[in-house]
Design a protein around this motif. Structure first.
Motif, PDB file in Angstrom:
ATOM      1  N   ALA A 451       0.684  -1.094  -0.104  1.00 39.05           N
ATOM      2  CA  ALA A 451       0.027   0.040   0.034  1.00 39.05           C
ATOM      3  C   ALA A 451       0.626   1.308  -0.172  1.00 39.05           C
ATOM      4  O   ALA A 451       0.564   2.142  -0.792  1.00 39.05           O
ATOM      5  N   SER A 461      -6.157   3.706  -5.769  1.00 34.72           N
ATOM      6  CA  SER A 461      -6.309   3.391  -4.332  1.00 34.72           C
ATOM      7  C   SER A 461      -6.633   2.123  -4.388  1.00 34.72           C
ATOM      8  O   SER A 461      -6.706   1.378  -3.197  1.00 34.72           O
ATOM      9  N   LYS A 462      -7.403   1.400  -5.521  1.00 31.45           N
ATOM     10  CA  LYS A 462      -7.665  -0.115  -5.442  1.00 31.45           C
ATOM     11  C   LYS A 462      -6.797  -0.848  -6.445  1.00 31.45           C
ATOM     12  O   LYS A 462      -7.283  -1.973  -6.958  1.00 31.45           O
ATOM     13  N   SER A 463      -5.602  -0.475  -6.576  1.00 27.49           N
ATOM     14  CA  SER A 463      -4.833  -1.146  -7.607  1.00 27.49           C
ATOM     15  C   SER A 463      -4.669  -2.520  -7.496  1.00 27.49           C
ATOM     16  O   SER A 463      -4.378  -3.029  -6.164  1.00 27.49           O
ATOM     17  N   LYS A 464      -4.824  -3.502  -8.471  1.00 26.62           N
ATOM     18  CA  LYS A 464      -4.859  -4.779  -8.211  1.00 26.62           C
ATOM     19  C   LYS A 464      -3.178  -5.241  -8.228  1.00 26.62           C
ATOM     20  O   LYS A 464      -2.999  -6.590  -7.686  1.00 26.62           O
ATOM     21  N   THR A 467      -2.904  -6.789  -4.630  1.00 27.36           N
ATOM     22  CA  THR A 467      -3.291  -8.058  -4.300  1.00 27.36           C
ATOM     23  C   THR A 467      -2.208  -9.185  -4.910  1.00 27.36           C
ATOM     24  O   THR A 467      -2.577 -10.394  -4.752  1.00 27.36           O
TER      25      THR A 467
END
Length: 550
Positions: A451, A461-464, A467
């Motif tokens: 992060a 902000s929700k980048s893959k 993960t």
């Protein structure tokens, strides 16, 4: 030499693979080992000393003549060196036994004769005691290393004792007691030898464990043909566990473990003020116990994935058996008899024929349509390549930019190479299939991002990437070359595809596509304005899954 039972010390039993992190409790427990075991407590002092000596001598004489084929651990221990007074005393104290009764029973043994029931019971109990407390260290010959040190020390003590008159002539301004001086000089050499031996044990155990881990991976790869797509799930699970083990045993953690052991050894030695043969014997015994702790701590996670591999072997056999039953039923019902290999061969030939007749990647990028058969399961060769992936990438296929190799932050914790290690295996499988179609070697300029790292590079902000489901690939060449790569990536099964001026984003999350520089996708890396319309049309076809299916 191996023990019949799986050896585990009470301390080691508290650990499992969930604790294998850079902040593992292993280090703390090694530091606190003196709290868990009273190292200065000598079990001999809790018993009649002469009886311990008598029982130890009688036991060693008996073991020279008794058939030990039924006592594996005891046999392995005796092959290394005779039992020590400390071992026998600790065995008696640990099991709350009456040493007088045992001494009498063993004293009745006649060499060459059959053992009595009490003696058989004594040998069984002694074998079990050694197995539980020192089994792994005995089976790998590590306790023998300490026994050899003790044997050498015995000679040194004899030399000191018989040469006191000569040593008395030694003058030293800081040490007036020449015998004490000689012993202190001996102790320095002994302690260095002990420390070196313990640290060598760590390296030896870790090297052996890494071989076992690789063996487990190889065994799963070998099952790929029989387990079909289930092999990918099994491979991912085992590879993830193997990666955790390798991460734990990297140089940083290994050095930390060694420092903890050195600290522990210094603490132990400090508790022995007088270097006597008895104290040294106790020290050797404690160090042998320590090697058992080390091995149990380090082997626990490897034992876990070995058990998983064994379960997969059973599953593989079950699938083969079930397949034969179904084939028999089908044949009895009038179906054409085809073996699994023959059926797979026909399916492969059909897929290859469809793909050979398909338009080229460039033609599809320019508007042609076709059906393409992409394997849904990773091949054994693909799994083998991904299992061997390191900071050099997969030579001839892809390599990493420095920022990927040097991204060492995993969820706020240090992990060397997290940038590529934490990318999901499925991403690499699909990338290999993309490269197989294009024949182009590429560079990865972004993989997993923590992060904090993601925020520092301006990622979504929700980048893959956070993960491990995404990579950014640097593909050199003109529009046609890069467009062909996008078509191949779509065929290989990538769901998210984003096109930028200097790289192509690929991920395995939900199906979507975008072009950097469009009004809805502002970016510091927009595609050239002259290519925007072509890229928009191409990725729109991917968005509705029209690059691999008509």
């Amino acid at each position: 030499m191996t023990a019949l039972c799986e050896s585990e010390t009470p301390l080691a039993s508290k650990f499992d693979s969930t604790l294998l992190t850079s902040s593992s409790q292993v280090f703390k427990e090694i530091d606190d080992y003196t709290r868990l075991v009273d190292l200065n407590a000598n079990p001999i002092e809790q018993l009649d000393r002469q009886t311990v000596v008598d029982l130890t001598n009688k036991t060693n004489l008996m073991l020279d003549t008794v058939d030990l084929s039924s006592y594996n651990t005891l046999r392995d221990r005796i092959e290394q060196a005779p039992l020590t007074f400390v071992e026998v005393a600790d065995f008696v104290v640990s099991n709350n036994l009456d040493i007088g009764t045992i001494n009498n029973d063993v004293g009745l043994y006649v060499p060459g004769a059959s053992t009595s029931a009490p003696v058989d019971s004594y040998l069984n109990d002694l074998d079990y005691y050694l197995n539980v407390n020192l089994g792994k260290s005995i089976s790998s010959g590590l306790c023998g290393a300490f026994a050899n040190i003790f044997a050498t020390l015995g000679g040194l003590f004899t030399l000191i004792s018989t040469a006191q008159e000569l040593i008395a002539d030694i003058k030293n301004l800081t040490e007036k007691d020449p015998v004490k001086l000689a012993k202190s000089l001996t102790l320095t050499a002994v302690l260095k030898k002990i420390k070196d031996t313990v640290l060598e044990i760590v390296d030896k155990v870790i090297a052996q464990l890494m071989k076992q881990v690789q063996g487990v991976i190889d065994s799963v790869v070998g099952m790929a043909g029989d387990l079909k797509c289930a092999a990918q799930s099994a491979f991912n699970h085992i590879q993830q566990a193997a990666d955790q083990i390798k991460e734990f045993f990297d140089e940083v953690n290994k050095d930390g473990l060694k420092k903890s052991l050195e600290k522990f050894m210094a603490k132990l030695v400090a508790q022995f003020e007088r270097l006597t043969p008895e104290n040294v014997a106790l020290m050797m015994f404690r160090f042998c116990q320590l090697t058992e702790v080390i091995q149990s701590l380090l082997t626990a996670p490897v034992d876990g994935i070995k058990k998983l591999a064994a379960a997969l072997t059973i599953e593989q056999a079950a699938l083969k058996s079930a397949g034969l039953v179904e084939t028999k039923k089908a044949v009895e019902a009038g179906a054409l008899r085809l073996s699994t290999d023959e059926r797979e061969k026909l399916q492969k030939e059909a897929s290859e024929k469809i793909n050979e007749e398909a338009p080229s990647l460039t033609e599809i990028a320019n508007g042609a349509s076709s059906h393409y058969e992409c394997p849904t399961c990773p091949s054994a060769e693909e799994m083998k390549q991904v299992a061997a992936l390191d900071e050099n990438g997969i030579p001839g296929k892809f390599t990493f930019e420095p920022q990927v190799i040097n991204q060492n932050d995993f969820e706020g914790k240090y992990l060397k190479g997290a940038g590529y290690k934490k990318v999901q295996k499925e991403v690499w499988f699909k990338l290999l299939r993309t490269i197989e179609q294009t024949g182009t070697e590429v560079k990865i300029n972004s993989g997993y991002r923590s992060a904090g790292k993601n925020a520092s590079v301006g990622g979504a902000s929700k980048s893959k990437h956070m993960t491990g489901q995404a990579i950014d690939v640097r593909v050199s060449g003109d529009y046609d070359t890069r467009a062909s790569f996008v078509v191949a990536a779509s065929r290989a099964g990538f769901k998210g595809i984003g096109v930028y001026s200097t790289f192509i984003h690929l991920d395995i999350a939900g199906r979507r596509a975008w072009v950097a520089g469009e009004p809805t996708t502002p970016s510091d890396y927009p595609v050239p304005g002259s290519q925007t319309d072509d890229w928009v049309r191409l990725v729109a076809r991917h968005d509705v899954d029209k690059l691999s299916h008509v």
